[in-house]
Scaffold this active site. Structure first.
Site, PDB file in Angstrom:
ATOM      1  N   HIS A 248     -27.210 -73.599 -30.734  1.00  0.00           N
ATOM      2  CA  HIS A 248     -28.250 -73.833 -29.712  1.00  0.00           C
ATOM      3  C   HIS A 248     -27.759 -74.823 -28.666  1.00  0.00           C
ATOM      4  CE1 HIS A 248     -28.583 -77.374 -32.208  1.00  0.00           C
ATOM      5  NE2 HIS A 248     -29.252 -77.978 -31.228  1.00  0.00           N
ATOM      6  N   ASP A 250     -29.488 -78.070 -26.521  1.00  0.00           N
ATOM      7  CA  ASP A 250     -30.709 -78.878 -26.548  1.00  0.00           C
ATOM      8  C   ASP A 250     -31.443 -78.713 -25.219  1.00  0.00           C
ATOM      9  OD1 ASP A 250     -29.968 -79.808 -29.062  1.00  0.00           O
ATOM     10  OD2 ASP A 250     -28.959 -81.575 -28.274  1.00  0.00           O
ATOM     11  N   HIS A 304     -23.927 -76.061 -29.427  1.00  0.00           N
ATOM     12  CA  HIS A 304     -23.472 -76.691 -30.669  1.00  0.00           C
ATOM     13  C   HIS A 304     -24.265 -76.198 -31.866  1.00  0.00           C
ATOM     14  CE1 HIS A 304     -26.708 -79.120 -28.960  1.00  0.00           C
ATOM     15  NE2 HIS A 304     -26.945 -79.598 -30.159  1.00  0.00           N
ATOM     16  N   ARG A 314     -25.704 -84.476 -45.801  1.00  0.00           N
ATOM     17  CA  ARG A 314     -25.258 -85.023 -44.511  1.00  0.00           C
ATOM     18  C   ARG A 314     -26.477 -85.532 -43.736  1.00  0.00           C
ATOM     19  NH1 ARG A 314     -24.618 -82.438 -39.302  1.00  0.00           N
ATOM     20  NH2 ARG A 314     -23.531 -83.952 -38.028  1.00  0.00           N
TER      21      ARG A 314
HETATM   22  C1  OGA Z   1     -30.063 -81.253 -33.142  1.00  0.00           C
HETATM   23  C2  OGA Z   1     -28.642 -81.076 -33.503  1.00  0.00           C
HETATM   24  C3  OGA Z   1     -26.785 -81.625 -34.915  1.00  0.00           C
HETATM   25  C4  OGA Z   1     -26.461 -82.507 -36.072  1.00  0.00           C
HETATM   26  O1  OGA Z   1     -30.788 -81.911 -33.929  1.00  0.00           O
HETATM   27  O2  OGA Z   1     -30.454 -80.751 -32.069  1.00  0.00           O
HETATM   28  O3  OGA Z   1     -27.963 -80.370 -32.814  1.00  0.00           O
HETATM   29  O4  OGA Z   1     -25.268 -82.726 -36.279  1.00  0.00           O
HETATM   30  N1  OGA Z   1     -28.160 -81.708 -34.581  1.00  0.00           N
HETATM   31  O5  OGA Z   1     -27.363 -82.950 -36.765  1.00  0.00           O
HETATM   32 NI    NI Z   2     -28.883 -80.047 -30.890  1.00  0.00          NI
END
Ligand code: OGA
Ligand code: NI
Length: 381
Positions: A248, A250, A304, A314
């Site tokens: 996605h 952001d 990402h 994690r």
């Molecule tokens: C998000 C995201 C990535 C992560 O919360 O929008 O891309 O590494 N998180 O948690």
């Molecule tokens: Ni994100």
């Protein structure tokens, strides 16, 4: 939503009104989910999303690591160098990391400590803080209130932040988690304040990097707000079939993320997915859709995703930067009248884009385009 899976529990009903509200709610109980032999189908992503297989060894992203020390001390040479690195990163993929960012490491440590306390609460207690459909604030398990398939393997706790409200986060923590979470609320209040300060510094560098009035974006975001999200990704036996967070962009303007040492964040750059090596001393920064509009399409929204791990849990602390809800999002004049070309997007407000992503659309690489179409057609009605 119907589910045959034994670990996707229907929320324990307490009778009366509460039962009605909870009926059909899918609960992601991470301790039970990890014992499950087969991944429930709701969490399985399609080959198109997964390709190339993300459990294979990933190349590491060679994003710029930008030392902010010189800029924060007013060193003009260091400032121009930092802005230059940011420009290259934002033209390519919209992703970089910063060190010597001025955020107190003790504050980051304390935030993780309270993060753990929150996610270790019994499911029933976490569900008392659950977010309402269409809302951003609260606890969410696998985002099951928003999607019925391709669920992300995570639980999140989110809350809003405003620079002009000194105790918004504290009050929120007390109201949904109880008085005993006042101290946790203060830690996250301070954490968000630190993120806001860093945001304004980065906005200045972004202004310099685009060759516009260096204070333009800094001023634009001074009355803005933030959404803080704690992401908890439990281990998953079939990590290769699902995502912690699917691919996605952001929708927000800028994202400031701190991750623990486990790793799992990946960025799409040079036509392939590349892993981001965790750095405890760095804050990860990525550009979001709203900043793309503010740069008149010059800069890229970072595509990402986060993969999950077979063995280890994690955690990430994410601060999403948003403009004031009803302010027109439009690029500075300098970016339109020069040889830069005409406006790429019409004016919109963050509150419209937020509504679109919360109620109508799962964020992906085409969110901004789809949103603009939706906006134009809803105005035409
Ligand atoms: C998000 C995201 C990535 C992560 O919360 O929008 O891309 O590494 N998180 O948690
Ligand atoms: Ni994100």
């Amino acid at each position: 939503m119907e589910s045959n899976s034994p670990t996707l529990l229907l929320c324990p009903s307490k009778g009366g009104d509460e039962r009605d509200q909870n009926e059909g709610l899918v609960v992601f109980d991470s301790s039970l989910m990890q014992k499950q032999e087969n991944l429930p189908t709701e969490f399985i992503w399609t080959n198109a999303d997964l390709a190339p297989p993300h459990h294979d060894h990933q190349e590491e992203l060679n994003e710029p690591l930008i030392d902010l020390e010189g800029f924060l001390k007013g060193d003009e040479h260091a400032t121009l160098h930092a802005a230059d690195l940011i420009r290259t990163a934002c033209l390519n993929h919209g992703f970089f990391q910063v060190t010597n960012h001025g955020v107190d490491f003790e504050l980051i440590r304390a935030a993780y400590e309270h993060f753990d306390t929150i996610f270790k609460l019994p499911t029933s207690k976490k569900l008392k803080a659950r977010r309402a459909p269409g809302d951003v604030n609260g606890y969410s398990a696998a985002h099951a209130d928003r999607y019925s398939s391709k669920l992300p393997w995570k639980e999140t706790f989110s809350f809003g932040f405003h620079g002009n409200d000194e105790a918004l986060v504290v009050e929120y923590f007390k109201s949904v988690l109880g008085e005993e979470f006042e101290q946790a609320g203060w830690v996250f209040q301070r954490y968000c304040e630190a993120m806001r300060r860093l945001t304004l510094e980065i906005m200045e560098l972004l202004g310099i990097s685009l060759g516009v009035d260096r204070l333009h974006y800094r001023k634009f975001f001074e009355d803005g707000s933030g959404i803080m999200r704690c992401n908890n990704y439990p281990p998953c036996k079939e990590a290769g079939l699902t995502f912690g967070t699917g691919p996605h962009c952001d929708p927000t303007s800028l994202t400031l993320l701190h991750q623990d040492q486990v790793g799992g964040l990946e960025v799409f750059a040079d036509s392939k997915w590349q892993a981001v090596r965790p750095r405890p001393d760095a804050v990860v920064i990525n550009l979001g859709d709203t900043f793309v509009a503010l740069s008149n399409g010059k800069y890229k929204s970072c595509l990402h995703r986060a993969v999950v791990n077979k063995q280890r849990e994690r955690r990430s602390l994410v601060f999403f930067v948003c403009p004031k809800a009803d302010k027109a999002v439009r690029p500075p004049q300098d970016l339109i009248c020069r040889s830069e070309g005409p406006r790429r997007y019409p004016d919109f407000t963050w509150s419209d884009l937020l509504e679109f992503t919360q109620k109508h659309y799962r964020s992906d690489v085409t969110t901004l385009q789809c949103f603009i179409q939706w906006l134009l057609s809803s105005k035409a009605d």
